[in-house]
Write a protein that holds these residues in place. Structure first.
Motif, PDB file in Angstrom:
ATOM      1  N   GLU A 211     -14.762  51.017  -2.214  1.00  0.00           N
ATOM      2  CA  GLU A 211     -14.008  50.954  -1.622  1.00  0.00           C
ATOM      3  C   GLU A 211     -13.754  50.271  -0.335  1.00  0.00           C
ATOM      4  N   ASP A 212     -14.318  48.895  -0.796  1.00  0.00           N
ATOM      5  CA  ASP A 212     -14.040  47.943   0.016  1.00  0.00           C
ATOM      6  C   ASP A 212     -12.254  46.894  -0.185  1.00  0.00           C
ATOM      7  N   PRO A 213     -11.876  47.662   1.289  1.00  0.00           N
ATOM      8  CA  PRO A 213     -10.264  46.201   0.136  1.00  0.00           C
ATOM      9  C   PRO A 213     -10.609  45.260   0.789  1.00  0.00           C
ATOM     10  N   GLU A 214     -10.906  45.117   1.453  1.00  0.00           N
ATOM     11  CA  GLU A 214     -11.633  43.247   1.288  1.00  0.00           C
ATOM     12  C   GLU A 214     -12.217  42.603   0.311  1.00  0.00           C
ATOM     13  N   ARG A 215     -12.630  43.853  -0.386  1.00  0.00           N
ATOM     14  CA  ARG A 215     -13.635  43.120  -2.134  1.00  0.00           C
ATOM     15  C   ARG A 215     -13.073  43.608  -2.761  1.00  0.00           C
ATOM     16  N   ALA A 216     -12.838  44.759  -3.172  1.00  0.00           N
ATOM     17  CA  ALA A 216     -11.814  45.390  -4.376  1.00  0.00           C
ATOM     18  C   ALA A 216     -11.207  44.678  -5.154  1.00  0.00           C
ATOM     19  N   TYR A 217     -10.473  43.519  -5.296  1.00  0.00           N
ATOM     20  CA  TYR A 217      -9.522  43.018  -6.668  1.00  0.00           C
ATOM     21  C   TYR A 217     -10.000  41.527  -6.506  1.00  0.00           C
ATOM     22  N   LEU A 218     -10.548  41.641  -6.811  1.00  0.00           N
ATOM     23  CA  LEU A 218     -10.918  40.509  -6.953  1.00  0.00           C
ATOM     24  C   LEU A 218     -11.225  39.046  -8.243  1.00  0.00           C
ATOM     25  N   ASN A 361      -9.544  36.906  -0.457  1.00  0.00           N
ATOM     26  CA  ASN A 361     -10.759  37.720  -0.378  1.00  0.00           C
ATOM     27  C   ASN A 361     -11.378  36.706  -1.692  1.00  0.00           C
ATOM     28  N   VAL A 362     -11.274  35.969  -2.396  1.00  0.00           N
ATOM     29  CA  VAL A 362     -12.418  36.141  -3.733  1.00  0.00           C
ATOM     30  C   VAL A 362     -12.557  34.395  -3.199  1.00  0.00           C
ATOM     31  N   GLU A 363     -13.822  34.740  -4.289  1.00  0.00           N
ATOM     32  CA  GLU A 363     -15.194  33.389  -3.806  1.00  0.00           C
ATOM     33  C   GLU A 363     -15.046  33.594  -5.465  1.00  0.00           C
ATOM     34  N   PRO A 364     -14.192  31.894  -5.291  1.00  0.00           N
ATOM     35  CA  PRO A 364     -14.068  31.476  -7.194  1.00  0.00           C
ATOM     36  C   PRO A 364     -15.412  31.640  -8.155  1.00  0.00           C
ATOM     37  N   SER A 365     -15.856  32.165  -9.167  1.00  0.00           N
ATOM     38  CA  SER A 365     -16.783  31.645  -9.444  1.00  0.00           C
ATOM     39  C   SER A 365     -16.725  30.608 -10.719  1.00  0.00           C
ATOM     40  N   PRO A 366     -17.761  29.118 -10.524  1.00  0.00           N
ATOM     41  CA  PRO A 366     -17.598  27.785 -11.575  1.00  0.00           C
ATOM     42  C   PRO A 366     -17.469  28.258 -13.183  1.00  0.00           C
ATOM     43  N   ALA A 367     -17.557  29.826 -13.089  1.00  0.00           N
ATOM     44  CA  ALA A 367     -17.642  30.145 -14.551  1.00  0.00           C
ATOM     45  C   ALA A 367     -16.050  29.482 -15.017  1.00  0.00           C
ATOM     46  N   TYR A 368     -15.161  30.082 -14.392  1.00  0.00           N
ATOM     47  CA  TYR A 368     -13.539  29.755 -14.462  1.00  0.00           C
ATOM     48  C   TYR A 368     -13.617  28.752 -14.331  1.00  0.00           C
ATOM     49  N   ASP A 369     -12.837  27.586 -14.896  1.00  0.00           N
ATOM     50  CA  ASP A 369     -11.836  26.038 -14.428  1.00  0.00           C
ATOM     51  C   ASP A 369     -10.582  26.016 -14.257  1.00  0.00           C
ATOM     52  N   ILE A 370     -10.909  26.396 -13.242  1.00  0.00           N
ATOM     53  CA  ILE A 370      -9.901  26.320 -12.561  1.00  0.00           C
ATOM     54  C   ILE A 370      -9.917  26.194 -11.331  1.00  0.00           C
ATOM     55  N   ASP A 371      -8.449  25.589 -10.437  1.00  0.00           N
ATOM     56  CA  ASP A 371      -8.083  24.992  -9.288  1.00  0.00           C
ATOM     57  C   ASP A 371      -7.122  26.511  -8.099  1.00  0.00           C
ATOM     58  N   LEU A 372      -8.417  27.588  -8.209  1.00  0.00           N
ATOM     59  CA  LEU A 372      -8.107  28.349  -7.338  1.00  0.00           C
ATOM     60  C   LEU A 372      -7.552  28.161  -6.386  1.00  0.00           C
ATOM     61  N   VAL A 373      -6.390  28.697  -5.903  1.00  0.00           N
ATOM     62  CA  VAL A 373      -6.106  28.503  -4.102  1.00  0.00           C
ATOM     63  C   VAL A 373      -6.788  29.267  -3.364  1.00  0.00           C
ATOM     64  N   THR A 374      -7.339  29.352  -2.322  1.00  0.00           N
ATOM     65  CA  THR A 374      -8.156  30.272  -1.069  1.00  0.00           C
ATOM     66  C   THR A 374      -7.826  30.365  -0.361  1.00  0.00           C
ATOM     67  N   THR A 375      -7.407  29.167   0.344  1.00  0.00           N
ATOM     68  CA  THR A 375      -7.022  29.301   2.004  1.00  0.00           C
ATOM     69  C   THR A 375      -5.262  27.817   1.015  1.00  0.00           C
ATOM     70  N   ALA A 376      -4.508  28.439   2.107  1.00  0.00           N
ATOM     71  CA  ALA A 376      -2.844  28.149   1.994  1.00  0.00           C
ATOM     72  C   ALA A 376      -2.712  26.430   2.306  1.00  0.00           C
ATOM     73  N   ARG A 377      -2.456  26.290   1.298  1.00  0.00           N
ATOM     74  CA  ARG A 377      -2.569  24.805   0.907  1.00  0.00           C
ATOM     75  C   ARG A 377      -1.723  23.744   0.808  1.00  0.00           C
ATOM     76  N   PRO A 378      -1.032  22.943   1.628  1.00  0.00           N
ATOM     77  CA  PRO A 378       0.039  22.562   2.073  1.00  0.00           C
ATOM     78  C   PRO A 378       0.770  21.301   0.946  1.00  0.00           C
TER      79      PRO A 378
END
Length: 404
Positions: A211-218, A361-378
């Motif tokens: 029920e936390d809009p900031e941490r519901a879909y991660l 809102n996502v804190e990428p898990s190191p278990a996934y070997d992907i370069d997840l963009v969590t802040t806008a990146r030029p």
């Protein structure tokens, strides 16, 4: 005619923006539009959050005669079609009616309309059920209403493959153009935030109960616990590149360069999931190598098992953390058939600005070997891969490249 199919117009409606400019202004800065359900009382249900479109009044955009015969998703789609025509600088009468068609996707059809008519049936009697119920609920209704309203009598249809449907519809539209059609509307819309639609979505067992809009879909987060549903989508005007230039089109966003689709094997078969193959097929269709892709717009299911499958497929194709990956749908929720067309819109706008939008809102898990963009990146974005997966085993991938 060329084999190149380009995007010349966009109509988009999402929880964080109506229209191209509003959608991109919100998406590029990570504006979250997920919140408590307001379209009905969700207190009795285990899932209580959604991405809802606010500030949309169909009466302000459509003739009054259309309102009683359309579901919310169709009203959104009709307005998006009008916006796409305007964006492309073309009017329905500018192109012969048999040279224009509509191919859309829908995962649920007009659920809210159908629910209201069922209430009348059981509460008042069959004589109170609208005659429009015969088609307003149907998966193909958006294609039908758009084609009727705009006099489009060329190749048309509907694709039903859940969240993958939006990409499958775009691919079908590309085929029609390559066979000689000049202009095809394509994309997807869904809007089933109503009790009947909610129960249907809950039955899949993949919706979050947070029920936390900031941490519901991660997605790709160690705390991933399901997805948040949303409403909306996008419609694209696709044209043959040569035909578009001949009519004087100046607003060319990008090219639908490649497509691949697979279906997963039976669970427990021991065979590989089909997502990797869909990606490599799309790359081959586009004539590109993995290293040519500048960003991936992920399906981002938001459950550990499905996120693992997607991350492994990306690592297998691109190498560990081999390409930037983003999922702007964390701001809006999953829009079902509308999700991937919106990602295609985000991809071409990222190319235009040189900015990869964030996964919020996502804190990428190191278990996934992907370069997840969590802040806008030029970034210089010339080619993007959009991935979509549908419930039950559908996998689709589209490669979009920048306009020449």
């Amino acid at each position: 005619m060329s084999a190149k199919v380009v995007i010349t117009g966009i109509g988009v409606a999402t929880p964080n923006g109506l229209g191209v400019n509003d959608y991109w202004a919100a998406t590029r800065v990570g504006k979250n539009a997920i919140g408590p359900v307001s379209r009905f009382d969700a207190a009795q249900y285990p899932s209580k959050l959604a991405g809802e479109i606010t500030g949309f009044a169909a009466e302000d955009h459509l003739p009054s005669r259309l309102i009683p015969q359309t579901d919310r998703m169709t009203r959104l789609a009709l307005v998006a079609a009008d916006c796409a025509f305007e964006d492309a600088g073309v009017k329905p009468g500018d192109i012969p009616e048999f040279d224009m068609g509509v191919v859309t996707a829908s995962a649920s059809g007009g659920f809210e309309f159908g629910q209201n008519e069922l209430k009348k049936l059981w509460g008042q009697g069959s004589q109170y059920v609208s005659a429009y119920q015969s088609f307003a609920w149907f998966y193909a209704v958006n294609s039908g209403q758009i084609s009727i309203r705009n006099g489009m009598r060329g190749p048309s249809g509907v694709v039903v493959s859940d969240q993958a449907g939006g990409l499958d519809a775009i691919a079908q539209a590309r085929r029609a153009i390559r066979k000689g059609s000049k202009l095809i509307f394509s994309g997807g819309f869904d809007a089933s935030i109503c009790p009947w639609g909610w129960v249907a979505q809950l039955a899949g067992g993949l919706m979050t109960t947070s029920e936390d809009p900031e941490r519901a879909y991660l997605p790709f987060d160690a705390n991933a616990c399901g997805y948040v549903p949303g409403e909306g989508g996008a419609l694209l005007i696709l044209e043959d590149a040569d035909a578009a230039r001949e009519r004087g089109a100046t607003n060319i966003y990008g090219t639908i360069a490649g497509y691949g689709a697979t279906f997963d094997p039976k669970p427990g078969s021991g065979r590989e999931n089909g997502l990797r193959r869909a990606i490599t097929t799309a790359l081959a269709d586009a004539g590109l190598e993995a290293g040519d892709i500048d960003v991936v717009f992920a399906d981002a299911a938001g459950t550990p098992e499905l996120d693992r499958i997607e991350a492994d497929a990306l690592s297998a194709v691109f190498g560990p953390a081999g390409v930037p990956v983003t999922a702007p749908k964390t701001m809006t929720g999953r829009l079902y058939s509308g999700a991937a067309p919106v990602d295609v819109v985000a991809a071409v706008l990222a190319m235009r600005e040189g900015l990869i939008p964030p996964t919020t809102n996502v804190e990428p898990s190191p278990a996934y070997d992907i370069d997840l963009v969590t802040t806008a990146r030029p970034a210089s974005v010339r080619a993007a891969l959009v991935i979509a997966r549908g419930y039950g085993g559908f996998n689709s991938a589209v490669v979009v490249t920048a306009a020449d």
